[in-house]
Design an enzyme around this catalytic site. Structure first.
Site, PDB file in Angstrom:
ATOM      1  N   GLU A   1       0.803  -1.222   0.000  1.00  0.00           N
ATOM      2  CA  GLU A   1       0.000   0.000   0.000  1.00  0.00           C
ATOM      3  C   GLU A   1       0.838   1.275   0.000  1.00  0.00           C
ATOM      4  OE1 GLU A   1      -4.066  -1.611   2.075  1.00  0.00           O
ATOM      5  OE2 GLU A   1      -2.497  -0.927   3.410  1.00  0.00           O
ATOM      6  N   ALA A   2       1.899   1.267  -0.765  1.00  0.00           N
ATOM      7  CA  ALA A   2       2.763   2.451  -0.854  1.00  0.00           C
ATOM      8  C   ALA A   2       2.233   3.379  -1.944  1.00  0.00           C
ATOM      9  CB  ALA A   2       4.206   2.028  -1.142  1.00  0.00           C
TER      10      ALA A   2
END
Length: 547
Positions: A353-354
């Site tokens: 989830e970057a």
């Protein structure tokens, strides 16, 4: 690619993932015997005296053993029983662990001895592997044989389940304490059998973590993955960056007081886990999920401005500053100090989830950080987004996708697996233990879908992802995220009864996999959980004892 935590809509992600869910099934070999035993669950519960007089069958164990050969006279533990141990200090320690369980409920002295009969823990070279064991029970006693202490310990867990559930109580119970006659030969399917505990969203004390460790050990889980940092809290003291823990760990979801582990606290968790043959796998999630660190040190932000502490549940908004050298000085220091505290093989670097990190920056970051893990003698694990970068040789990717995850994303993971990257399987719509059982479950989230007990259990890790060689699967892990969980009772309610199923998927041969048989064995665990004071969800899919 968003994951587990956010309670905000995931329209973009979900519209991209349209693949029809599937289930895999493996041959049934235990069904007939265990289905016959199903009625016994209710009979025993309604008649405690009959339950005590009739020992649990050898095949009533969770996880299902590799081989069970019932027969012969049961062994009865009496006041004259001793626990015979080999001369090594480690075997004596396992013997002391066993007597610590048996003495309060039986009221018997159960001395540790180096001769005589009764219960024997015996190390012997043989085809047991690092964790396998053989348990033989007969009129003259019970012998657990293994090639390594971990195998003896796992055999002790089987022995516990072969005794009446009241053996788990802390006050003297009437007994009798019989163990069915026969032989169990057992060894795990996968070497990595994990459970993850998120201590970042809500901080959990050392004693709470220890309680969970004891529950994991009962089901032969051998990895405790601790999620030590996230946007809402940094939970481990780092001497070279002293503001991280006291400031970055000073809050949690909802704005509570938070907390953190001193190095002594963390060592105690590691020590306690090792005593139950669990290896601690620490995780520092990066480059995203880093608001607690960014709030603690302004220089880690690209604009040099520290954001406020965060107590919400959204994801994907934070990122370390990839171009800055100070970022890698920071990461090097954190990994160095954490590796020095951690005797185990693995160190988890997150990587999911970057969304606030460009793909190019993400690849650059992972290419620079993975060698730092190796520099300090550890093997890197990352969430499966790591496969979109360049996983180093030996790295493991932890797959948390769904049945409906896009074919392209699954293909990326499969290609990495074919090229040598090992996989840990944690499909979120199967074994994320914080997913609601039903829409009415009072705790947990439902972004990955509802996960009742059968759905959580009924899949085959070896055939779950198309195009992935079975040899690439290193094991299974059941993560438990804590956005909605604050205390041990909350954790247990979401973990039980699904956690034992995940443990069985990691331990038991594929040929033993059968839902109809498993649900009967699972139901028989309920009196043991009651005796241990474990809070659990009474799923209507399981034929729980009555009375």
């Amino acid at each position: 690619m968003t994951r587990h935590h956010s309670t905000t809509p995931r329209t973009t992600r979900q519209t991209r993932r349209t693949r029809t869910p599937r289930r895999t099934r493996t041959p049934r070999i235990l069904g007939s015997l265990l289905l016959v035993a199903a009625a016994g669950v209710f009979t025993f519960a309604a008649n405690p005296a009959a339950q005590a007089a009739t020992p649990p069958a050898l095949d009533r164990v969770v996880p299902a053993p590799a081989s069970v050969k019932p027969g012969g006279t049961p062994y009865r533990i009496t006041r004259a029983t001793g626990v015979r141990v080999d001369g090594s200090a480690e075997v004596r320690r396992i013997g002391a662990y066993l007597t610590g369980i048996l003495r309060p409920s039986t009221g018997y002295p159960l001395p540790l001895t180096d001769h005589g009969g009764g219960i024997r823990l015996h190390l012997k070279k043989g085809d047991f592997g690092a964790e396998g064991y053989r348990l033989h029970s007969g009129a003259g006693g019970v012998t657990i044989t293994a090639a390594a202490p971990a195998g003896l310990f796992h055999g002790v867990q089987t022995l516990r389940q072969l005794l009446p559930a009241a053996v788990e109580k802390k006050t003297v119970q009437p007994g009798p304490w019989r163990i069915a006659g026969g032989t169990v030969e057992d060894r795990p399917r996968y070497a990595y059998r994990g459970a993850m505990l998120d201590v970042s969203r809500h901080f959990l004390t050392v004693s709470q973590v220890k309680r969970y460790i004891d529950q994991l050990a009962l089901y032969k889980i051998n990895k405790l993955h601790l999620h030590l940092s996230d946007d809402q809290g940094w939970r481990i003291a780092i001497d070279s960056w002293p503001r991280l823990a006291p400031y970055g760990g000073s809050t949690e979801v909802g704005g509570g007081a938070g907390g953190h582990y001193s190095k002594a606290d963390y060592r105690e968790i590691v020590r306690y886990a090792a005593g139950r043959y669990l290896e601690v796998v620490p995780e520092i999630d990066m480059p995203g999920h880093t608001n607690a660190a960014l709030a603690s040190y302004a220089e880690l932000n690209c604009d040099g401005v520290a954001p406020p502490l965060y107590t919400g549940t959204q994801v994907g908004f934070s990122s370390l500053c990839v171009p800055k050298q100070v970022t890698y000085d920071f990461v090097d220091d954190v990994i160095r100090e954490l590796a020095a505290l951690t005797p185990g093989r693995y160190l988890h670097i997150g990587g999911d989830e970057a969304h606030s990190t460009s793909h190019a920056d993400y690849v650059t970051f992972m290419d620079r950080v993975q060698p730092l893990v190796a520099k300090y003698g550890k093997t890197a694990i990352g969430w499966h987004q790591l496969t979109g970068a360049h996983p180093v040789k030996g790295a493991l990717a932890q797959y948390w996708g769904l049945d409906r995850t896009s074919a392209a994303e699954k293909a990326q993971v499969a290609e990495a697996a074919r090229n040598g990257t090992g996989l840990i399987l944690s499909p979120a719509d199967r074994v994320y233990l914080d997913m609601k059982y039903t829409k009415d479950t009072p705790l947990g989230l439902d972004w990955a879908g509802l996960a009742e007990v059968r759905r959580s259990y009924d899949w085959d890790p070896g055939a779950y992802l198309d195009g992935v060689p079975a040899s690439a699967v290193r094991g299974v892990e059941a993560p438990l995220w804590t956005e909605t969980l604050k205390k041990s009772a909350d954790i247990e309610y979401m973990a039980f009864p699904r956690l034992p199923g995940a443990a069985e998927l990691g331990w038991s041969p594929a040929a033993t996999h059968d839902w109809d048989a498993y649900r009967v064995r699972l139901a028989a665990q309920a009196p043991r959980w009651d005796a241990l004071g474990i809070t659990y969800y009474r799923s209507p899919e399981v034929p729980w004892p009555t009375g």
